[in-house]
Design a protein around this motif. Structure first.
Motif, PDB file in Angstrom:
ATOM      1  N   GLU A   1     108.698  24.972  35.500  1.00  0.00           N
ATOM      2  CA  GLU A   1     108.291  26.271  36.196  1.00  0.00           C
ATOM      3  C   GLU A   1     108.806  27.264  35.118  1.00  0.00           C
ATOM      4  O   GLU A   1     108.051  28.266  34.695  1.00  0.00           O
TER       5      GLU A   1
ATOM      6  N   LEU B   1     106.322  27.427  32.245  1.00  0.00           N
ATOM      7  CA  LEU B   1     105.126  28.150  32.503  1.00  0.00           C
ATOM      8  C   LEU B   1     105.274  29.750  32.568  1.00  0.00           C
ATOM      9  O   LEU B   1     104.532  30.564  32.179  1.00  0.00           O
ATOM     10  N   GLY B   2     106.711  30.052  33.161  1.00  0.00           N
ATOM     11  CA  GLY B   2     106.821  31.282  33.287  1.00  0.00           C
ATOM     12  C   GLY B   2     106.965  32.124  31.852  1.00  0.00           C
ATOM     13  O   GLY B   2     106.401  33.156  31.415  1.00  0.00           O
TER      14      GLY B   2
ATOM     15  N   LYS C   1     105.225  31.005  28.997  1.00  0.00           N
ATOM     16  CA  LYS C   1     104.180  30.974  28.431  1.00  0.00           C
ATOM     17  C   LYS C   1     103.288  32.135  29.251  1.00  0.00           C
ATOM     18  O   LYS C   1     102.450  32.901  28.377  1.00  0.00           O
ATOM     19  N   THR C   2     103.194  32.387  30.099  1.00  0.00           N
ATOM     20  CA  THR C   2     102.642  33.528  30.962  1.00  0.00           C
ATOM     21  C   THR C   2     102.988  34.651  30.478  1.00  0.00           C
ATOM     22  O   THR C   2     102.098  35.770  30.164  1.00  0.00           O
ATOM     23  N   LEU C   3     104.403  34.969  30.056  1.00  0.00           N
ATOM     24  CA  LEU C   3     104.803  36.200  29.619  1.00  0.00           C
ATOM     25  C   LEU C   3     104.206  36.360  28.286  1.00  0.00           C
ATOM     26  O   LEU C   3     103.919  37.425  27.797  1.00  0.00           O
ATOM     27  N   GLU C   4     104.177  35.155  27.358  1.00  0.00           N
ATOM     28  CA  GLU C   4     103.605  35.171  26.022  1.00  0.00           C
ATOM     29  C   GLU C   4     102.285  35.738  26.099  1.00  0.00           C
ATOM     30  O   GLU C   4     101.891  36.440  25.196  1.00  0.00           O
ATOM     31  N   VAL C   5     101.471  35.300  27.148  1.00  0.00           N
ATOM     32  CA  VAL C   5      99.893  35.563  27.242  1.00  0.00           C
ATOM     33  C   VAL C   5      99.781  37.009  27.347  1.00  0.00           C
ATOM     34  O   VAL C   5      99.087  37.759  27.192  1.00  0.00           O
ATOM     35  N   GLU C   6     100.632  37.600  28.468  1.00  0.00           N
ATOM     36  CA  GLU C   6     100.735  38.933  28.993  1.00  0.00           C
ATOM     37  C   GLU C   6     100.881  39.891  27.886  1.00  0.00           C
ATOM     38  O   GLU C   6     100.097  40.752  27.423  1.00  0.00           O
TER      39      GLU C   6
END
Length: 99
Positions: A78, A81-82, A84-89
């Motif tokens: 988790e 994933l958090g 990686k999500t921040l990096e994509v944003e």
């Protein structure tokens, strides 16, 4: 003068059968050990290990430790994933700034 001793190896199945025979018995531990040509202390050690493992299993410690390990793994995933999500944003915001 040195005597080469050959030690037999007993598999888990053989140990289990001997331990169960000693527990349910009509034969005593002494009789079983004589028949199998093993020491009483060895059979008693196997019995202690067998009963301790059974008690641990019945107490649920093994199941709890497995579940705890899975929870830790889920937490790590988790967090990853958090990140990686921040990096994509952030990458998306930077790309929009180039327009």
């Amino acid at each position: 003068m040195s005597e080469n001793r050959r030690y037999r190896k007993f598999g888990a199945q053989q140990k289990t059968e001997l331990v169960l025979a000693s527990l349910r018995g009509p034969k005593t531990i002494t009789e079983l050990c004589r028949e199998q040509d093993i020491s009483e202390s060895l059979l008693r050690k196997w019995r202690e290990q067998f009963l301790a493992a059974g008690a641990e299993r019945l107490s649920g410690k093994t199941e709890r430790s497995d579940a705890d390990e899975l929870r830790k793994q889920v937490s790590r995933l988790e967090r990853a994933l958090g990140r990686k999500t921040l990096e994509v944003e952030i990458a998306g915001e930077l790309l929009r700034g180039w327009e």
